[in-house]
Design an enzyme around this catalytic site. Structure first.
Site, PDB file in Angstrom:
ATOM      1  N   CYS A   7       0.965  -1.089  -0.034  1.00  0.00           N
ATOM      2  CA  CYS A   7       0.004  -0.007  -0.121  1.00  0.00           C
ATOM      3  C   CYS A   7       0.893   1.350   0.114  1.00  0.00           C
ATOM      4  CB  CYS A   7      -1.109   0.152   1.196  1.00  0.00           C
ATOM      5  SG  CYS A   7      -0.241   0.160   2.867  1.00  0.00           S
ATOM      6  N   ASN A  10       2.354   1.499   4.438  1.00  0.00           N
ATOM      7  CA  ASN A  10       2.756   0.231   4.939  1.00  0.00           C
ATOM      8  C   ASN A  10       2.451   0.182   6.503  1.00  0.00           C
ATOM      9  OD1 ASN A  10       5.541  -2.044   5.421  1.00  0.00           O
ATOM     10  ND2 ASN A  10       3.582  -2.501   5.076  1.00  0.00           N
ATOM     11  N   CYS A  12      -1.564   1.005   7.634  1.00  0.00           N
ATOM     12  CA  CYS A  12      -2.719   0.525   7.522  1.00  0.00           C
ATOM     13  C   CYS A  12      -3.269  -0.535   6.683  1.00  0.00           C
ATOM     14  CB  CYS A  12      -3.652   1.795   7.182  1.00  0.00           C
ATOM     15  SG  CYS A  12      -3.376   3.542   8.013  1.00  0.00           S
ATOM     16  N   ARG A  13      -3.266  -0.352   5.357  1.00  0.00           N
ATOM     17  CA  ARG A  13      -3.772  -1.549   4.662  1.00  0.00           C
ATOM     18  C   ARG A  13      -3.048  -2.833   4.432  1.00  0.00           C
ATOM     19  NH1 ARG A  13      -5.207   2.336  -0.250  1.00  0.00           N
ATOM     20  NH2 ARG A  13      -3.272   3.088   0.577  1.00  0.00           N
ATOM     21  N   SER A  14      -1.998  -2.657   3.959  1.00  0.00           N
ATOM     22  CA  SER A  14      -0.968  -3.874   3.798  1.00  0.00           C
ATOM     23  C   SER A  14      -0.528  -4.604   5.053  1.00  0.00           C
ATOM     24  CB  SER A  14       0.415  -3.444   3.067  1.00  0.00           C
ATOM     25  OG  SER A  14       1.123  -2.375   3.552  1.00  0.00           O
ATOM     26  N   ASP A 120      -8.476   3.698   1.399  1.00  0.00           N
ATOM     27  CA  ASP A 120      -7.244   4.273   2.186  1.00  0.00           C
ATOM     28  C   ASP A 120      -8.096   4.650   3.510  1.00  0.00           C
ATOM     29  OD1 ASP A 120      -5.300   4.858   3.902  1.00  0.00           O
ATOM     30  OD2 ASP A 120      -4.419   6.112   2.107  1.00  0.00           O
TER      31      ASP A 120
HETATM   32  P1  4NP Z   1      -1.859   2.969   4.186  1.00  0.00           P
HETATM   33  O1  4NP Z   1      -2.152   4.221   4.584  1.00  0.00           O
HETATM   34  O2  4NP Z   1      -1.308   3.195   2.828  1.00  0.00           O
HETATM   35  O3  4NP Z   1      -2.802   1.823   3.821  1.00  0.00           O
HETATM   36  O4  4NP Z   1      -0.675   2.691   5.022  1.00  0.00           O
HETATM   37  C1  4NP Z   1      -1.749   5.513   4.691  1.00  0.00           C
HETATM   38  C2  4NP Z   1      -0.762   5.655   5.473  1.00  0.00           C
HETATM   39  C3  4NP Z   1      -0.198   6.893   5.701  1.00  0.00           C
HETATM   40  C4  4NP Z   1      -0.560   8.021   5.002  1.00  0.00           C
HETATM   41  C5  4NP Z   1      -1.490   7.650   4.190  1.00  0.00           C
HETATM   42  C6  4NP Z   1      -1.943   6.473   3.777  1.00  0.00           C
HETATM   43  N1  4NP Z   1       0.287   9.150   4.998  1.00  0.00           N
HETATM   44  O5  4NP Z   1      -0.189  10.192   4.289  1.00  0.00           O
HETATM   45  O6  4NP Z   1       1.053   9.318   5.884  1.00  0.00           O
END
Ligand code: 4NP
Length: 157
Positions: A7, A10, A12-14, A120
């Site tokens: 994702c 790294n 939240c989702r992955s 997200d």
């Molecule tokens: P992820 O979510 O891609 O599912 O881990 C996010 C984590 C951090 C951010 C955005 C989405 N960020 O903007 O820092």
């Protein structure tokens, strides 16, 4: 067989996808995750992701965020991306057709041709994380069967 979930951050989702898919596969499978950005490198997953997984008896608290690296394209057999931007970013890093063939949109591989992106939840609330969990859980049921079938019919060890 080695599987990498990808994702953006790294955190939240992955990490959730990694924990969920691992829980459905035998130990002979290696499941890892990475982000397309290095902003959260070394951090454990978002507290809300950890809590949501724990609610379903899955421990993702010890995972550490890391950016995807070139060696991943040789070391992993399948690289599953959470959304279209992740897919585009990961594909742009590939150097050979063989590497390109390993990269897939996770939900699309699981049969969701519409709504094939994992939203997200980073800017959302705990309920958004639970929705993502449910989406990943259903898709992981399908993918885990698919992967075990592929090992049996023996395309990959
Ligand atoms: P992820 O979510 O891609 O599912 O881990 C996010 C984590 C951090 C951010 C955005 C989405 N960020 O903007 O820092």
């Amino acid at each position: 067989m080695k599987i990498l979930m990808v994702c953006l951050g790294n955190i939240c989702r992955s990490p959730l996808a990694e924990g969920i898919l691992r829980s459905k596969l035998p130990d002979s499978f290696v499941v890892d995750s990475a982000g397309t950005i290095s902003m959260h490198e070394g951090e454990t997953p978002d507290k809300r992701a950890v809590k949501t997984a724990a609610n379903h008896h899955i421990d993702i608290s010890k995972q550490k965020s890391r950016p995807i690296q070139m060696t991943d394209f040789d070391q992993f057999d399948k690289i599953y991306c959470m959304d279209l931007k992740n897919l585009e970013d990961v594909i742009s890093l590939t150097r050979t057709e063989e590497q390109r063939q390993k990269v897939h949109l996770f939900l699309e591989e699981a049969g969701n041709h519409q709504n094939s992106e994992v939203p997200d939840p980073y800017w959302g609330n705990l309920d958004d994380f639970e929705k993502v969990y449910q989406l990943l859980d259903r898709a992981s049921n399908k993918i885990s069967h698919q992967l075990q079938q592929q090992v049996i019919t023996n395309k990959i060890r």
